[in-house]
Each structure stands twice: as C-alpha cells, then as structure tokens.
Scaffold this motif. Structure first.
Motif, mmCIF file in Angstrom:
data_model
loop_
_atom_site.group_PDB
_atom_site.id
_atom_site.type_symbol
_atom_site.label_atom_id
_atom_site.label_comp_id
_atom_site.label_asym_id
_atom_site.label_seq_id
_atom_site.Cartn_x
_atom_site.Cartn_y
_atom_site.Cartn_z
ATOM 1 N N GLU A 2 -30.524 -23.411 37.102
ATOM 2 C CA GLU A 2 -30.118 -22.300 36.245
ATOM 3 C C GLU A 2 -29.250 -22.811 35.094
ATOM 4 N N ALA A 3 -29.473 -22.266 33.891
ATOM 5 C CA ALA A 3 -28.669 -22.653 32.722
ATOM 6 C C ALA A 3 -27.260 -22.095 32.859
ATOM 7 N N ARG A 4 -26.295 -22.900 32.476
ATOM 8 C CA ARG A 4 -24.889 -22.491 32.545
ATOM 9 C C ARG A 4 -24.373 -22.350 31.120
ATOM 10 N N ASN A 5 -24.414 -21.127 30.592
ATOM 11 C CA ASN A 5 -24.119 -20.870 29.196
ATOM 12 C C ASN A 5 -22.748 -20.238 28.969
ATOM 13 N N GLY A 6 -21.897 -20.237 29.952
ATOM 14 C CA GLY A 6 -20.616 -19.544 29.850
ATOM 15 C C GLY A 6 -19.688 -20.089 28.782
ATOM 16 N N PHE A 7 -19.637 -21.401 28.603
ATOM 17 C CA PHE A 7 -18.717 -21.977 27.627
ATOM 18 C C PHE A 7 -19.094 -21.573 26.203
ATOM 19 N N GLY A 8 -20.370 -21.593 25.882
ATOM 20 C CA GLY A 8 -20.811 -21.214 24.541
ATOM 21 C C GLY A 8 -20.539 -19.752 24.240
ATOM 22 N N VAL A 9 -20.815 -18.891 25.202
ATOM 23 C CA VAL A 9 -20.576 -17.455 25.012
ATOM 24 C C VAL A 9 -19.074 -17.176 24.884
ATOM 25 N N THR A 10 -18.273 -17.816 25.707
ATOM 26 C CA THR A 10 -16.825 -17.651 25.632
ATOM 27 C C THR A 10 -16.307 -18.113 24.276
ATOM 28 N N SER A 11 -16.823 -19.213 23.777
ATOM 29 C CA SER A 11 -16.422 -19.720 22.479
ATOM 30 C C SER A 11 -16.763 -18.728 21.371
ATOM 31 N N LEU A 12 -17.947 -18.148 21.439
ATOM 32 C CA LEU A 12 -18.357 -17.188 20.414
ATOM 33 C C LEU A 12 -17.476 -15.945 20.434
ATOM 34 N N VAL A 40 -12.074 -25.458 22.126
ATOM 35 C CA VAL A 40 -12.295 -26.300 23.312
ATOM 36 C C VAL A 40 -13.552 -25.844 24.055
ATOM 37 N N PHE A 41 -13.678 -24.532 24.264
ATOM 38 C CA PHE A 41 -14.866 -24.022 24.951
ATOM 39 C C PHE A 41 -16.140 -24.311 24.151
ATOM 40 N N GLY A 42 -16.060 -24.218 22.835
ATOM 41 C CA GLY A 42 -17.225 -24.500 22.004
ATOM 42 C C GLY A 42 -17.675 -25.938 22.105
ATOM 43 N N VAL A 43 -16.715 -26.861 22.057
ATOM 44 C CA VAL A 43 -17.056 -28.283 22.185
ATOM 45 C C VAL A 43 -17.643 -28.552 23.569
ATOM 46 N N VAL A 47 -21.415 -29.934 24.399
ATOM 47 C CA VAL A 47 -21.633 -31.091 25.283
ATOM 48 C C VAL A 47 -22.600 -30.713 26.407
ATOM 49 N N ARG A 48 -22.449 -29.519 26.945
ATOM 50 C CA ARG A 48 -23.379 -29.080 28.000
ATOM 51 C C ARG A 48 -24.802 -28.955 27.486
ATOM 52 N N VAL A 49 -24.949 -28.504 26.236
ATOM 53 C CA VAL A 49 -26.288 -28.427 25.644
ATOM 54 C C VAL A 49 -26.876 -29.823 25.494
ATOM 55 N N TRP A 50 -26.069 -30.780 25.029
ATOM 56 C CA TRP A 50 -26.557 -32.158 24.876
ATOM 57 C C TRP A 50 -26.973 -32.762 26.201
ATOM 58 N N LYS A 51 -26.254 -32.406 27.265
ATOM 59 C CA LYS A 51 -26.594 -32.931 28.590
ATOM 60 C C LYS A 51 -27.787 -32.216 29.208
ATOM 61 N N GLY A 52 -28.204 -31.100 28.618
ATOM 62 C CA GLY A 52 -29.336 -30.346 29.141
ATOM 63 C C GLY A 52 -28.975 -29.347 30.212
ATOM 64 N N VAL A 53 -27.688 -29.097 30.406
ATOM 65 C CA VAL A 53 -27.240 -28.146 31.425
ATOM 66 C C VAL A 53 -27.283 -26.720 30.889
ATOM 67 N N ALA A 54 -27.035 -26.551 29.574
ATOM 68 C CA ALA A 54 -27.017 -25.215 28.963
ATOM 69 C C ALA A 54 -28.170 -25.101 27.972
ATOM 70 N N THR A 55 -28.530 -23.869 27.661
ATOM 71 C CA THR A 55 -29.652 -23.618 26.757
ATOM 72 C C THR A 55 -29.252 -22.843 25.514
ATOM 73 N N ASN A 56 -27.968 -22.622 25.306
ATOM 74 C CA ASN A 56 -27.527 -21.771 24.200
ATOM 75 C C ASN A 56 -26.910 -22.601 23.073
ATOM 76 N N ARG A 57 -27.709 -23.458 22.488
ATOM 77 C CA ARG A 57 -27.225 -24.358 21.443
ATOM 78 C C ARG A 57 -26.650 -23.583 20.261
ATOM 79 N N ALA A 58 -27.362 -22.588 19.758
ATOM 80 C CA ALA A 58 -26.911 -21.836 18.592
ATOM 81 C C ALA A 58 -25.612 -21.081 18.883
ATOM 82 N N THR A 59 -25.498 -20.535 20.065
ATOM 83 C CA THR A 59 -24.289 -19.804 20.433
ATOM 84 C C THR A 59 -23.086 -20.735 20.491
ATOM 85 N N ALA A 60 -23.247 -21.886 21.093
ATOM 86 C CA ALA A 60 -22.147 -22.843 21.209
ATOM 87 C C ALA A 60 -21.733 -23.376 19.842
#
Length: 86
Positions: A2-12, A40-43, A47-60
C-alpha cells in the motif's frame, strides 16, 4: 504494498495554512512552526516518492513549494518589521 502518502498530504495542508497565516501581519508568527514542520514533511514525502514507497509526487512537491513560499513570506515580514521598528 500500500502507498504511504501521509507525509506529502500533511505537507500540502500545512503549506496552505502556513501561507494563509503568513500573509497577515502579527498573525504570521503562527506560520513559522507550520511552514517549518510542513517543509520537513514535504522533504520526507519527496524522499518516500523517490524510494517508491509513496505515489503522490505532485502533492509532496507542491506542499514543499508552498512551505518554501510561506517561509519566504515569514522571513520577508520579519526583515520588514525589524527594519521599520528599529
């Protein structure tokens, strides 16, 4: 997995709220911790998107950009207030 997109959404979310608060004099003090935490959450989200753990590149990336903008507004207001009240 499962994608873990919490950091990107929190950053936004913190970026939007931080930029709104940063635009108001004296209330902008509230924006400092918001945009710093959002940055901090955005960075971490990018990083999670680069590692392939998250799928929300634009949001982050959008959240990181908004937090940088909010930080620039906060710094600008601080410089302005210090120069005026000196």
């Amino acid at each position: 997995m499962e994608a873990r997109n919490g950091f990107g959404v929190t950053s936004l979310v913190l970026g939007v709220v931080g930029v709104v608060f940063a635009c108001f004099p004296y209330v902008g003090v509230i924006a400092w911790p918001l945009v710093l935490a959002g940055l901090v959450f955005g960075v971490l989200g990018v990083v999670r998107v680069w590692k392939g753990v998250a799928t929300n590149r634009a949001t982050a990336i959008g959240g990181t950009a908004l937090n940088v903008l909010g930080l620039l507004i906060c710094v600008g207001q601080t410089v302005l207030f210090v120069s005026v009240y000196r």
